[in-house]
Scaffold this motif. Sequence first.
Motif, PDB file in Angstrom:
ATOM      1  N   GLU A 102       0.884  -1.134   0.234  1.00  0.00           N
ATOM      2  CA  GLU A 102       0.065  -0.016  -0.131  1.00  0.00           C
ATOM      3  C   GLU A 102       0.648   1.332   0.052  1.00  0.00           C
ATOM      4  O   GLU A 102       1.890   1.452   0.783  1.00  0.00           O
ATOM      5  CB  GLU A 102      -0.943   0.037   1.257  1.00  0.00           C
ATOM      6  CG  GLU A 102      -1.812  -0.894   1.433  1.00  0.00           C
ATOM      7  CD  GLU A 102      -2.905  -0.926   2.274  1.00  0.00           C
ATOM      8  OE1 GLU A 102      -2.642   0.097   3.165  1.00  0.00           O
ATOM      9  OE2 GLU A 102      -3.734  -1.840   2.553  1.00  0.00           O
ATOM     10  N   ALA A 103       0.472   2.414  -0.814  1.00  0.00           N
ATOM     11  CA  ALA A 103       1.300   3.388  -0.991  1.00  0.00           C
ATOM     12  C   ALA A 103       0.909   4.381   0.469  1.00  0.00           C
ATOM     13  O   ALA A 103      -0.162   4.257   0.880  1.00  0.00           O
ATOM     14  CB  ALA A 103       0.857   4.383  -2.155  1.00  0.00           C
ATOM     15  N   PRO A 104       1.998   4.883   1.065  1.00  0.00           N
ATOM     16  CA  PRO A 104       1.814   5.698   2.411  1.00  0.00           C
ATOM     17  C   PRO A 104       1.058   6.894   2.022  1.00  0.00           C
ATOM     18  O   PRO A 104       1.111   7.410   1.106  1.00  0.00           O
ATOM     19  CB  PRO A 104       3.219   6.110   3.029  1.00  0.00           C
ATOM     20  CG  PRO A 104       4.209   5.613   1.344  1.00  0.00           C
ATOM     21  CD  PRO A 104       3.406   4.842   0.788  1.00  0.00           C
ATOM     22  N   SER A 105       0.425   7.162   3.257  1.00  0.00           N
ATOM     23  CA  SER A 105      -0.330   8.830   3.349  1.00  0.00           C
ATOM     24  C   SER A 105       0.306   9.545   3.815  1.00  0.00           C
ATOM     25  O   SER A 105       1.329   9.276   4.712  1.00  0.00           O
ATOM     26  CB  SER A 105      -1.583   8.509   3.588  1.00  0.00           C
ATOM     27  OG  SER A 105      -1.740   8.157   4.973  1.00  0.00           O
ATOM     28  N   HIS A 106       0.496  10.771   3.297  1.00  0.00           N
ATOM     29  CA  HIS A 106       1.226  12.076   4.201  1.00  0.00           C
ATOM     30  C   HIS A 106       0.349  13.096   4.520  1.00  0.00           C
ATOM     31  O   HIS A 106      -0.766  13.530   3.730  1.00  0.00           O
ATOM     32  CB  HIS A 106       2.212  12.428   2.993  1.00  0.00           C
ATOM     33  CG  HIS A 106       3.309  11.490   2.815  1.00  0.00           C
ATOM     34  ND1 HIS A 106       2.922  10.747   1.628  1.00  0.00           N
ATOM     35  CD2 HIS A 106       4.612  10.822   3.233  1.00  0.00           C
ATOM     36  CE1 HIS A 106       4.151   9.570   1.684  1.00  0.00           C
ATOM     37  NE2 HIS A 106       5.057   9.838   2.738  1.00  0.00           N
ATOM     38  N   VAL A 107       0.456  13.736   5.771  1.00  0.00           N
ATOM     39  CA  VAL A 107      -0.385  14.522   6.187  1.00  0.00           C
ATOM     40  C   VAL A 107       0.592  15.667   7.067  1.00  0.00           C
ATOM     41  O   VAL A 107       1.391  15.030   7.797  1.00  0.00           O
ATOM     42  CB  VAL A 107      -1.485  13.994   7.266  1.00  0.00           C
ATOM     43  CG1 VAL A 107      -2.360  15.457   7.995  1.00  0.00           C
ATOM     44  CG2 VAL A 107      -2.123  13.049   6.858  1.00  0.00           C
ATOM     45  N   HIS A 108       0.472  16.876   6.694  1.00  0.00           N
ATOM     46  CA  HIS A 108       1.173  18.221   7.586  1.00  0.00           C
ATOM     47  C   HIS A 108       0.504  18.168   8.655  1.00  0.00           C
ATOM     48  O   HIS A 108      -0.806  18.134   9.061  1.00  0.00           O
ATOM     49  CB  HIS A 108       0.969  19.251   6.706  1.00  0.00           C
ATOM     50  CG  HIS A 108       1.764  19.470   5.407  1.00  0.00           C
ATOM     51  ND1 HIS A 108       3.089  19.293   5.518  1.00  0.00           N
ATOM     52  CD2 HIS A 108       1.528  19.570   4.149  1.00  0.00           C
ATOM     53  CE1 HIS A 108       3.803  19.531   4.475  1.00  0.00           C
ATOM     54  NE2 HIS A 108       2.825  19.843   3.590  1.00  0.00           N
ATOM     55  N   VAL A 109       1.242  18.284  10.005  1.00  0.00           N
ATOM     56  CA  VAL A 109       0.727  18.295  11.251  1.00  0.00           C
ATOM     57  C   VAL A 109       1.371  19.502  11.893  1.00  0.00           C
ATOM     58  O   VAL A 109       2.636  19.516  11.782  1.00  0.00           O
ATOM     59  CB  VAL A 109       0.914  17.054  12.167  1.00  0.00           C
ATOM     60  CG1 VAL A 109       0.106  15.850  11.610  1.00  0.00           C
ATOM     61  CG2 VAL A 109       2.188  16.560  12.274  1.00  0.00           C
ATOM     62  N   VAL A 110       0.529  20.366  12.728  1.00  0.00           N
ATOM     63  CA  VAL A 110       0.982  21.413  13.432  1.00  0.00           C
ATOM     64  C   VAL A 110       0.523  21.362  14.714  1.00  0.00           C
ATOM     65  O   VAL A 110      -0.811  21.314  14.750  1.00  0.00           O
ATOM     66  CB  VAL A 110       0.885  22.722  12.653  1.00  0.00           C
ATOM     67  CG1 VAL A 110       1.299  23.910  13.662  1.00  0.00           C
ATOM     68  CG2 VAL A 110       1.332  22.696  11.290  1.00  0.00           C
ATOM     69  N   HIS A 111       1.394  21.318  15.646  1.00  0.00           N
ATOM     70  CA  HIS A 111       0.665  21.183  17.177  1.00  0.00           C
ATOM     71  C   HIS A 111       1.003  22.533  17.861  1.00  0.00           C
ATOM     72  O   HIS A 111       2.569  22.993  17.815  1.00  0.00           O
ATOM     73  CB  HIS A 111       1.299  19.992  17.807  1.00  0.00           C
ATOM     74  CG  HIS A 111       0.778  20.009  19.353  1.00  0.00           C
ATOM     75  ND1 HIS A 111       1.498  20.265  20.443  1.00  0.00           N
ATOM     76  CD2 HIS A 111      -0.292  19.749  19.814  1.00  0.00           C
ATOM     77  CE1 HIS A 111       0.874  20.072  21.395  1.00  0.00           C
ATOM     78  NE2 HIS A 111      -0.313  19.760  21.283  1.00  0.00           N
ATOM     79  N   ARG A 112       0.123  23.126  18.351  1.00  0.00           N
ATOM     80  CA  ARG A 112       0.104  24.232  19.353  1.00  0.00           C
ATOM     81  C   ARG A 112      -0.450  23.983  20.576  1.00  0.00           C
ATOM     82  O   ARG A 112      -1.831  23.696  20.498  1.00  0.00           O
ATOM     83  CB  ARG A 112      -0.301  25.430  18.965  1.00  0.00           C
ATOM     84  CG  ARG A 112       0.519  26.062  17.521  1.00  0.00           C
ATOM     85  CD  ARG A 112       0.064  27.448  17.011  1.00  0.00           C
ATOM     86  NE  ARG A 112       0.732  28.135  15.900  1.00  0.00           N
ATOM     87  CZ  ARG A 112       0.431  29.129  15.472  1.00  0.00           C
ATOM     88  NH1 ARG A 112      -0.697  29.920  15.907  1.00  0.00           N
ATOM     89  NH2 ARG A 112       1.307  29.379  14.427  1.00  0.00           N
ATOM     90  N   PRO A 113       0.274  23.868  21.639  1.00  0.00           N
ATOM     91  CA  PRO A 113      -0.408  23.540  23.166  1.00  0.00           C
ATOM     92  C   PRO A 113      -1.610  24.532  23.280  1.00  0.00           C
ATOM     93  O   PRO A 113      -1.304  25.862  23.137  1.00  0.00           O
ATOM     94  CB  PRO A 113       0.764  23.824  24.241  1.00  0.00           C
ATOM     95  CG  PRO A 113       1.994  23.733  23.293  1.00  0.00           C
ATOM     96  CD  PRO A 113       1.832  24.215  21.943  1.00  0.00           C
ATOM     97  N   GLY A 114      -2.559  24.054  23.604  1.00  0.00           N
ATOM     98  CA  GLY A 114      -3.924  24.752  23.917  1.00  0.00           C
ATOM     99  C   GLY A 114      -4.698  25.195  22.608  1.00  0.00           C
ATOM    100  O   GLY A 114      -5.898  25.544  22.987  1.00  0.00           O
ATOM    101  N   ALA A 115      -4.279  25.046  21.448  1.00  0.00           N
ATOM    102  CA  ALA A 115      -4.822  25.436  20.379  1.00  0.00           C
ATOM    103  C   ALA A 115      -5.360  23.928  19.683  1.00  0.00           C
ATOM    104  O   ALA A 115      -6.449  23.741  18.797  1.00  0.00           O
ATOM    105  CB  ALA A 115      -4.121  26.112  19.320  1.00  0.00           C
ATOM    106  N   GLY A 116      -4.473  22.905  19.857  1.00  0.00           N
ATOM    107  CA  GLY A 116      -4.890  21.687  19.225  1.00  0.00           C
ATOM    108  C   GLY A 116      -3.788  21.247  18.335  1.00  0.00           C
ATOM    109  O   GLY A 116      -2.667  21.910  17.919  1.00  0.00           O
ATOM    110  N   LEU A 117      -4.132  20.205  17.478  1.00  0.00           N
ATOM    111  CA  LEU A 117      -3.191  19.581  16.482  1.00  0.00           C
ATOM    112  C   LEU A 117      -4.073  19.998  15.205  1.00  0.00           C
ATOM    113  O   LEU A 117      -5.181  19.371  14.748  1.00  0.00           O
ATOM    114  CB  LEU A 117      -2.959  18.051  16.561  1.00  0.00           C
ATOM    115  CG  LEU A 117      -2.092  17.449  15.724  1.00  0.00           C
ATOM    116  CD1 LEU A 117      -0.600  17.679  15.957  1.00  0.00           C
ATOM    117  CD2 LEU A 117      -2.427  15.850  15.686  1.00  0.00           C
TER     118      LEU A 117
END
Length: 353
Positions: free
Chosen positions: A74-89
């Motif tokens: 299976e081809a991998p999927s890619h997702v940009h993630v940005v985490h800020r404490p208090g604001a979420g992911l």
Amino acid sequence: MSAGGPSSATSGPATLVAVLALCVVLLTGAACPDAHQVPAEGADDGMSVLRRAAVAGKETAYSAVREVTGAEGEAPSHVHVVHRPGAGLALAPVGEEEAAFVVRASSALESLDERLLHMLEDTYEVTDAGTADLEGREARVVEAGRADGTVAGRFWVDTGTGLLVGSTVYEVSGEPALSVRLTGLAPGEGDWPEGAVGGTPWGDALTGEERDGLREDGWTLPEHLHWNLRLVDARSTEHAGRRVVHAIYSDGLSQVSVFIQRGKLDTKHTASLRDGYAGTDMGGSGVTTQHDTVFGGDVGQYQSMWQAGGFVYTVLADAPAGIASSAVTALPGPESSGFWARVHRGMSRLGFL
């Protein structure tokens, strides 16, 4: 010579043989425990590493690309993630125009969570396996072992930031079933994606009393789904005037989401199940509009939908094939006696079995 003399003389060796045979049986059983024995005994010295990573995951700002790889081929999927404490992911699929989705403290369990850690400790032997290089970064490796000594899962915790940067769940055969990696990890506040949606938990958490009330009204909502998959979160909301329940089951490594609502599938979905196709096209149903809301577009490795007894069941699983299929068959099935056999045949054609 007493009357009991001869019988005692002959029974002595026989008794000794029986005792020795029993010892062999007991020692063999102790030396060869079943892979699914729960709990897997051990000191669990890796739990402290994971609990520190759970804290870092809540308190540390970072950005990265999450790579998710399923079964072989299976081809991998890619997702940009940005985490800020208090604001979420915030999660945004790479190369797509969809708006980013924000996950707060919700039932999606996007990061290490005490509920999952508790289940992990209750199910597996969790050991600190030392350090290793993961894509150029030093990481501490934590292994989750089954009772028979095989590895069910591994976690990689970055020694510099304390963040969980990788995890893999393994089939009993030893083949990887699901792997997640954070690449391009950059500590600090990254650019928050414009137009991000979401940010509130999916539905209202159901209390034990509310879950009991649903069961009395005919809803199937087990506390224990299969093996050591236990209920770790249950929520309810309304869609198009109908109640939808989302239950998450986990053994600490795998997650199985079950969506339930009253109603029935349209002809398209019913036909696909008659053909024994375990993974269905999820579009066009009131249930499935909830999936992107909860998972931000990532609906899991395994998907199945069917109707039974006036309810529609939808299962999304990030789990080894055996656990996923057993979780599905633990729920009410259509009255057709051959349905679950067709589900297994469909999973086999899809490469899950």
